[in-house]
Motif scaffolding. Sequence first.
Motif, PDB file in Angstrom:
ATOM      1  N   ARG A 232      -4.793  10.562   7.148  1.00  0.00           N
ATOM      2  CA  ARG A 232      -3.844  11.095   6.164  1.00  0.00           C
ATOM      3  C   ARG A 232      -4.198  10.618   4.751  1.00  0.00           C
ATOM      4  O   ARG A 232      -4.081  11.368   3.784  1.00  0.00           O
ATOM      5  N   ILE A 233      -4.642   9.371   4.623  1.00  0.00           N
ATOM      6  CA  ILE A 233      -5.011   8.825   3.321  1.00  0.00           C
ATOM      7  C   ILE A 233      -6.278   9.508   2.803  1.00  0.00           C
ATOM      8  O   ILE A 233      -6.380   9.810   1.618  1.00  0.00           O
ATOM      9  N   VAL A 234      -7.228   9.769   3.695  1.00  0.00           N
ATOM     10  CA  VAL A 234      -8.435  10.501   3.287  1.00  0.00           C
ATOM     11  C   VAL A 234      -8.058  11.889   2.775  1.00  0.00           C
ATOM     12  O   VAL A 234      -8.545  12.337   1.731  1.00  0.00           O
ATOM     13  N   THR A 235      -7.170  12.566   3.484  1.00  0.00           N
ATOM     14  CA  THR A 235      -6.716  13.890   3.037  1.00  0.00           C
ATOM     15  C   THR A 235      -6.080  13.791   1.656  1.00  0.00           C
ATOM     16  O   THR A 235      -6.371  14.605   0.771  1.00  0.00           O
TER      17      THR A 235
ATOM     18  N   LEU B 142      -5.769  -2.703  -5.477  1.00  0.00           N
ATOM     19  CA  LEU B 142      -5.032  -3.715  -4.727  1.00  0.00           C
ATOM     20  C   LEU B 142      -5.905  -4.947  -4.575  1.00  0.00           C
ATOM     21  O   LEU B 142      -7.116  -4.889  -4.697  1.00  0.00           O
ATOM     22  N   CYS B 143      -5.284  -6.034  -4.260  1.00  0.00           N
ATOM     23  CA  CYS B 143      -6.013  -7.271  -4.007  1.00  0.00           C
ATOM     24  C   CYS B 143      -5.922  -7.572  -2.510  1.00  0.00           C
ATOM     25  O   CYS B 143      -5.219  -8.485  -2.096  1.00  0.00           O
ATOM     26  N   THR B 144      -6.585  -6.775  -1.712  1.00  0.00           N
ATOM     27  CA  THR B 144      -6.491  -6.935  -0.260  1.00  0.00           C
ATOM     28  C   THR B 144      -7.652  -7.731   0.325  1.00  0.00           C
ATOM     29  O   THR B 144      -7.653  -8.002   1.514  1.00  0.00           O
TER      30      THR B 144
ATOM     31  N   ILE C  98      -7.797   0.442  -0.242  1.00  0.00           N
ATOM     32  CA  ILE C  98      -6.921   0.966   0.810  1.00  0.00           C
ATOM     33  C   ILE C  98      -7.761   1.462   1.980  1.00  0.00           C
ATOM     34  O   ILE C  98      -7.474   1.158   3.137  1.00  0.00           O
ATOM     35  N   PHE C  99      -8.819   2.199   1.681  1.00  0.00           N
ATOM     36  CA  PHE C  99      -9.695   2.698   2.755  1.00  0.00           C
ATOM     37  C   PHE C  99     -10.268   1.543   3.567  1.00  0.00           C
ATOM     38  O   PHE C  99     -10.260   1.560   4.795  1.00  0.00           O
TER      39      PHE C  99
ATOM     40  N   ILE D  36       0.833  -1.204   0.000  1.00  0.00           N
ATOM     41  CA  ILE D  36       0.000   0.000   0.000  1.00  0.00           C
ATOM     42  C   ILE D  36       0.866   1.252   0.000  1.00  0.00           C
ATOM     43  O   ILE D  36       0.609   2.197  -0.744  1.00  0.00           O
ATOM     44  N   GLY D  37       1.906   1.263   0.826  1.00  0.00           N
ATOM     45  CA  GLY D  37       2.820   2.403   0.852  1.00  0.00           C
ATOM     46  C   GLY D  37       3.449   2.633  -0.511  1.00  0.00           C
ATOM     47  O   GLY D  37       3.585   3.771  -0.965  1.00  0.00           O
ATOM     48  N   GLY D  38       3.810   1.549  -1.188  1.00  0.00           N
ATOM     49  CA  GLY D  38       4.377   1.667  -2.529  1.00  0.00           C
ATOM     50  C   GLY D  38       3.388   2.255  -3.510  1.00  0.00           C
ATOM     51  O   GLY D  38       3.749   3.081  -4.358  1.00  0.00           O
ATOM     52  N   GLN D  39       2.120   1.852  -3.389  1.00  0.00           N
ATOM     53  CA  GLN D  39       1.119   2.418  -4.289  1.00  0.00           C
ATOM     54  C   GLN D  39       0.916   3.904  -3.997  1.00  0.00           C
ATOM     55  O   GLN D  39       0.804   4.705  -4.922  1.00  0.00           O
TER      56      GLN D  39
END
Length: 190
Positions: A142-145, A91-93, A156-157, A76-79
Amino acid sequence: MKIYTKTGDKGMTSLCDGSRLSKDDMRIEAYGTLDELNANIGLLISLLQADTSKEEDAVVNPIDILLAIQEELFVIGGQLACADMKEEDHLCTQKLINAIETNIDMFSSQLPVQHHFVLPGGTLSAAQSHVCRTICRRAERRIVTLSHIATVSPEIFKFVNRLSDYFFILSRYLNNDSGLSEKTWKNTCR
């Protein structure tokens, strides 16, 4: 390979595509917070490995899923470190989300019903799980922002939201498994 490159000495860093951003850019904040979470999960794993007293009696070993979570956080960090995320770069999470939900349900079934807010603490590993929970919630913010200005995969969410729930239940489970009663905050609506 040298560990220091001197390319960040002026407060800038590189994304995967080589573009440069300020180290306080919201993209860097998002994947940097995931990195902080990952390091804290590493500490949690170390604490769990050091606690050999319950090892034989454990219904489930949380270390295996925590290691899988650490690996997924790198993905996820890489994406997030790619400036050109596209909607199709999902992603395939789901498999890991299913495993996390299964663990949450299994741990929850072994816990007393919760009637009050739980105060973070207890055993070292339970307290560290609470630290992971709060860092995970910050990473989610932070991801939402970041999502307001860049494309972020919906997976990711979902993953990060479920992950914070996991750390909460894991902390309760670890305290319960150790025989410690949790401390609760009873003044919920004053």
